[in-house]
Design a protein around this motif. Structure first.
Motif, PDB file in Angstrom:
ATOM      1  N   HIS A  30      -5.096   4.270   6.232  1.00  0.00           N
ATOM      2  CA  HIS A  30      -4.257   3.833   5.125  1.00  0.00           C
ATOM      3  C   HIS A  30      -2.846   4.402   5.271  1.00  0.00           C
ATOM      4  O   HIS A  30      -2.648   5.473   5.830  1.00  0.00           O
ATOM      5  CB  HIS A  30      -4.853   4.286   3.797  1.00  0.00           C
ATOM      6  CG  HIS A  30      -6.127   3.592   3.422  1.00  0.00           C
ATOM      7  ND1 HIS A  30      -6.143   2.343   2.856  1.00  0.00           N
ATOM      8  CD2 HIS A  30      -7.425   3.965   3.549  1.00  0.00           C
ATOM      9  CE1 HIS A  30      -7.401   1.968   2.623  1.00  0.00           C
ATOM     10  NE2 HIS A  30      -8.203   2.942   3.045  1.00  0.00           N
ATOM     11  N   GLU A  88       0.816  -1.212   0.000  1.00  0.00           N
ATOM     12  CA  GLU A  88       0.000   0.000   0.000  1.00  0.00           C
ATOM     13  C   GLU A  88       0.852   1.265   0.000  1.00  0.00           C
ATOM     14  O   GLU A  88       1.816   1.397   0.754  1.00  0.00           O
ATOM     15  CB  GLU A  88      -0.915   0.025   1.231  1.00  0.00           C
ATOM     16  CG  GLU A  88      -1.709   1.323   1.323  1.00  0.00           C
ATOM     17  CD  GLU A  88      -2.911   1.205   2.228  1.00  0.00           C
ATOM     18  OE1 GLU A  88      -4.026   1.302   1.706  1.00  0.00           O
ATOM     19  OE2 GLU A  88      -2.740   1.019   3.441  1.00  0.00           O
ATOM     20  N   HIS A 118      -3.136   0.369  -4.125  1.00  0.00           N
ATOM     21  CA  HIS A 118      -4.235   1.047  -3.428  1.00  0.00           C
ATOM     22  C   HIS A 118      -4.019   2.557  -3.367  1.00  0.00           C
ATOM     23  O   HIS A 118      -4.277   3.202  -2.348  1.00  0.00           O
ATOM     24  CB  HIS A 118      -4.414   0.463  -2.023  1.00  0.00           C
ATOM     25  CG  HIS A 118      -5.852   0.466  -1.560  1.00  0.00           C
ATOM     26  ND1 HIS A 118      -6.602   1.603  -1.467  1.00  0.00           N
ATOM     27  CD2 HIS A 118      -6.675  -0.543  -1.169  1.00  0.00           C
ATOM     28  CE1 HIS A 118      -7.808   1.310  -1.035  1.00  0.00           C
ATOM     29  NE2 HIS A 118      -7.889  -0.010  -0.855  1.00  0.00           N
ATOM     30  N   ASN A 127      -0.962   4.637  -0.251  1.00  0.00           N
ATOM     31  CA  ASN A 127      -2.304   5.166  -0.500  1.00  0.00           C
ATOM     32  C   ASN A 127      -2.368   6.646  -0.833  1.00  0.00           C
ATOM     33  O   ASN A 127      -3.039   7.055  -1.767  1.00  0.00           O
ATOM     34  CB  ASN A 127      -3.199   4.875   0.712  1.00  0.00           C
ATOM     35  CG  ASN A 127      -4.593   5.444   0.575  1.00  0.00           C
ATOM     36  OD1 ASN A 127      -4.930   6.448   1.193  1.00  0.00           O
ATOM     37  ND2 ASN A 127      -5.416   4.817  -0.252  1.00  0.00           N
TER      38      ASN A 127
END
Length: 264
Positions: free
Chosen positions: A193, A166, A218, A168
């Protein structure tokens, strides 16, 4: 004897990840419509009906939107932990009992020659968990949807051959953006996140001699950009003494287009 994978879709609008070995084909999450999922599989020249099963990370809609449709149409088994099952059952529609399986937190299940290890993350869902895939001495890690990467997580995911990691948001874009403050606070929290910079710091602590590929996943459609994420991660890694392109390479993911099916 290799493990192949593709990030079929990744972002705020939907997530799906595919892993295969010689005798197994696993889908992790189905966060787009059934038609979109079928198109993504065509994009990597694979057949959904040949799947061994679908693993679920958590019940948020960008991870389960097409889950019920695909499971019913292709009679596919679904694996999730008990709390996730309870949280998502009313969201995915009726699924026959013989297609419902429990994959416990912090456990390992073997799917033929593929061993899959689950581990918990810090996210505002019932019991979110992601997966480490082990095959023929190779290790592939998927870790998104977490507010931070704990020492426990780092120990589990350390020195993988490849990561779907991730990255984000850019903190400045998020703070200055259009989201209401309560949403910004949730994303920035320990159950939200991971930012570009925090992702890079975690990468610097888990990447090892085996690590060759890291996919930035993501990304927020509103609070990040591919070039910005790659630049931020590269610069932060450089401050930790890691030069991207020497030890490992960084790769983009996309909310609509699958990454090339590659092997490790």
């Amino acid at each position: 004897m290799n493990m192949h994978f593709s990030v079929l879709a990744s972002g705020s609008t939907g997530n799906a990840f595919y892993v295969e070995t010689e005798d197994q084909a696993i889908l992790i999450d189905a966060g787009l419509s059934g038609k979109q999922m079928e198109a993504l599989f065509k994009g990597i020249n694979r057949d959904i009906s040949k799947l061994s099963g679908i693993l679920v990370t958590h019940e948020h809609s960008d991870h389960i939107k097409g889950l019920g449709v695909l499971a019913r149409k292709y009679k596919l088994p679904i694996y999730a932990n008990e709390k996730t099952w309870k949280a998502m059952e009313h969201l995915i529609g009726e699924v026959p009992l013989e297609q419902k399986f429990v994959f416990g937190m912090e456990t390992v299940q073997s799917f033929g020659n593929l061993d899959i290890e689950s581990f918990g993350v810090s996210h505002d869902a019932a019991e979110p968990m992601f997966y480490v895939f082990h095959h023929n001495g190779k290790k592939l890690v998927q870790i998104t949807d977490t507010g931070y990467v704990s020492d426990r997580m780092k120990a589990i995911i350390k020195n993988a051959d490849a990561y779907i990691f991730e990255s984000n948001h850019d903190v400045s874009m998020l703070r200055m953006g259009r989201y209401p403050w309560n949403v910004k606070r949730r994303i920035l929290s320990d159950v939200g996140h991971v930012s570009n910079e925090d992702a890079a710091i975690a990468m610097s602590e888990v990447a090892g001699d085996n690590t060759k590929r890291i996919y930035l996943a993501h990304l927020s459609a509103d609070n990040n950009m591919k070039d910005l994420a790659k630049m931020s991660v590269t610069q932060t890694l450089q401050t930790k003494g890691i030069i991207v392109g020497e030890q490992f390479s960084l790769y983009d993911t996309d909310p609509k287009t699958p990454t090339q099916l590659v092997s490790i």
